[in-house]
Design a protein around this motif. Sequence first.
Motif, PDB file in Angstrom:
ATOM      1  N   ARG A   5       0.849  -1.186   0.000  1.00 33.56           N
ATOM      2  CA  ARG A   5       0.000   0.000   0.000  1.00 33.56           C
ATOM      3  C   ARG A   5       0.883   1.233   0.000  1.00 33.56           C
ATOM      4  O   ARG A   5       1.852   1.346   0.751  1.00 33.56           O
ATOM      5  N   ASP A  81     -10.603   5.360  -2.037  1.00 31.19           N
ATOM      6  CA  ASP A  81     -10.028   4.036  -1.768  1.00 31.19           C
ATOM      7  C   ASP A  81      -8.868   3.740  -2.712  1.00 31.19           C
ATOM      8  O   ASP A  81      -7.888   3.097  -2.324  1.00 31.19           O
ATOM      9  N   ARG A  82      -8.976   4.217  -3.938  1.00 31.34           N
ATOM     10  CA  ARG A  82      -7.960   3.886  -4.940  1.00 31.34           C
ATOM     11  C   ARG A  82      -6.823   4.902  -5.003  1.00 31.34           C
ATOM     12  O   ARG A  82      -5.645   4.528  -5.088  1.00 31.34           O
ATOM     13  N   THR A 134     -13.308   7.442   6.677  1.00 35.27           N
ATOM     14  CA  THR A 134     -12.620   6.274   6.127  1.00 35.27           C
ATOM     15  C   THR A 134     -11.125   6.362   6.411  1.00 35.27           C
ATOM     16  O   THR A 134     -10.487   5.367   6.783  1.00 35.27           O
ATOM     17  N   ARG A 138      -8.968   3.740   8.849  1.00 31.30           N
ATOM     18  CA  ARG A 138      -7.777   3.007   8.430  1.00 31.30           C
ATOM     19  C   ARG A 138      -6.579   3.315   9.326  1.00 31.30           C
ATOM     20  O   ARG A 138      -5.719   2.473   9.539  1.00 31.30           O
ATOM     21  N   GLU A 209       0.057  -6.387   2.198  1.00 29.29           N
ATOM     22  CA  GLU A 209      -1.298  -6.873   2.383  1.00 29.29           C
ATOM     23  C   GLU A 209      -1.672  -7.809   1.249  1.00 29.29           C
ATOM     24  O   GLU A 209      -1.197  -7.667   0.119  1.00 29.29           O
ATOM     25  N   ALA A 212      -6.791  -7.531  -2.767  1.00 23.92           N
ATOM     26  CA  ALA A 212      -8.212  -7.383  -2.432  1.00 23.92           C
ATOM     27  C   ALA A 212      -9.077  -8.110  -3.457  1.00 23.92           C
ATOM     28  O   ALA A 212      -8.715  -8.271  -4.620  1.00 23.92           O
ATOM     29  N   GLY A 345     -14.529  -5.054   7.051  1.00 24.85           N
ATOM     30  CA  GLY A 345     -13.150  -4.598   7.000  1.00 24.85           C
ATOM     31  C   GLY A 345     -13.043  -3.196   6.423  1.00 24.85           C
ATOM     32  O   GLY A 345     -14.043  -2.570   6.061  1.00 24.85           O
ATOM     33  N   THR A 346     -11.808  -2.685   6.324  1.00 24.66           N
ATOM     34  CA  THR A 346     -11.598  -1.297   5.905  1.00 24.66           C
ATOM     35  C   THR A 346     -11.102  -1.147   4.469  1.00 24.66           C
ATOM     36  O   THR A 346     -10.976  -0.029   3.989  1.00 24.66           O
ATOM     37  N   ARG A 347     -10.803  -2.261   3.789  1.00 25.34           N
ATOM     38  CA  ARG A 347     -10.226  -2.140   2.451  1.00 25.34           C
ATOM     39  C   ARG A 347     -11.144  -1.367   1.505  1.00 25.34           C
ATOM     40  O   ARG A 347     -10.695  -0.504   0.748  1.00 25.34           O
ATOM     41  N   HIS A 348     -12.438  -1.664   1.533  1.00 21.02           N
ATOM     42  CA  HIS A 348     -13.399  -0.976   0.668  1.00 21.02           C
ATOM     43  C   HIS A 348     -14.401  -0.163   1.500  1.00 21.02           C
ATOM     44  O   HIS A 348     -15.545   0.015   1.098  1.00 21.02           O
TER      45      HIS A 348
END
Length: 419
Positions: A5, A81-82, A134, A138, A209, A212, A345-348
């Motif tokens: 990341r 997110d991206r 968000t 994270r 990580e 995803a 979870g926090t990824r998305h």
Amino acid sequence: MATVRKGHLLPAIPAKYQVALVVISAALVLSAAMGIRQTFGLFVGPFSYDRGIPVTQIALAIALHNLVWGFAQPFAGAAADRYGCARIVAFGAVVFAAGLTLAALVPSGAMLVVGIGLLVGIGISCTSFGIVLTAVGRAASAEKRSLAMGLASAGGSLGQVLMIPLAQNVRQSSGIAISLLVLALLMLAAAPLGIVLDRRSAADATRVEPPAAPLRQVLGQACRHRGFRLLTLGFFTCGFQLAFIATYLPGYLFLCHMPVGLGATALMLIGLFNMLGSWACGWLGGRFRQQYVLGWLYLIRGVTIGAFFLLPKTSLSVVIFAAVMGLTWLGTVPLTSGLVAKVFGTRHLGTLFGVCFLSHQVGSFLGAWSGGFVFDTTGSYSLVWGATALAGLFAALLHFPIDDTTAHAPRLPVTPARA
């Protein structure tokens, strides 16, 4: 192959101070965006009386920004997110300020709809909860996530406390246009803070990580999850209640022959007590199941709205109503986003909370628009006050049975190995 990341490194800052820095920056961005938004109810009368714009058209502009905000939020969340928060917050602050400037300089109902309705809606989707919380989610650990989100939301309430008297005083002394331009400049000042929201400690930035799952699979899993559906439906109620009260409480108190300025005072008190309420909800969410805290919050809010509407209006009753509403005002946001993070979870998180928030904003649109429509049709807000109270009881029933068990991540597609 596992990915690393990306993020700005701050190796000299300990992790706990890094999180504190993110929380403070999130609170400042929220203070600007949400504080300015909460002032719109103060402009309903002046836009109508000074510029001759029908209340229904003003209500449409305010309602539309809620709807645009809702539809834009999943896309803003996915972009954050991206690509990170810095670009998204800066873009949103500029568009938000442009909407306020257009409403200030062009005294037209159509341009009010474009400025406050369209541009502010897009801008606030990039500078409010779906983006900044968000980042907080994270940055904080799972054990401290609910409290950190609550602290950021509480700090964001400072904007409502400060912006409302500022907008009221500038409008009374210099007019609508100058007041809106001052708010636009304050929004632009928040643009650089997105850089801080993107920063991570060296340990976090270099953490490897697993890849995803595709976003399409994650969205499908969330939509099939009964708890996510109930949470999303209940969030509709929150938007309906808050948009109606924030937009029409000053005008309603004027119709009740209450002292001039009491409406602005009530909105300011809501913001003041929301600071305590948001922190308390974040703290409670870290110690009790978040859906239960949400259920009781909606129940208390619905009973309070019904009692305020039915009982005689006095300055004391208005103050008590504003205080209780403030304690339950935006505490739903850290609890809702925290519950989404706990299950998925926090990824998305930005995207999933954006989908959930869309329901909130559909409710906001109906709350803001129906108030103006019902008033123009019947000359009274009574029907909407009753609906707002009953909606709180309905939302409470939706939240208590939510299952908060962590959902299993969707399986990644298997790529055949080459011979």
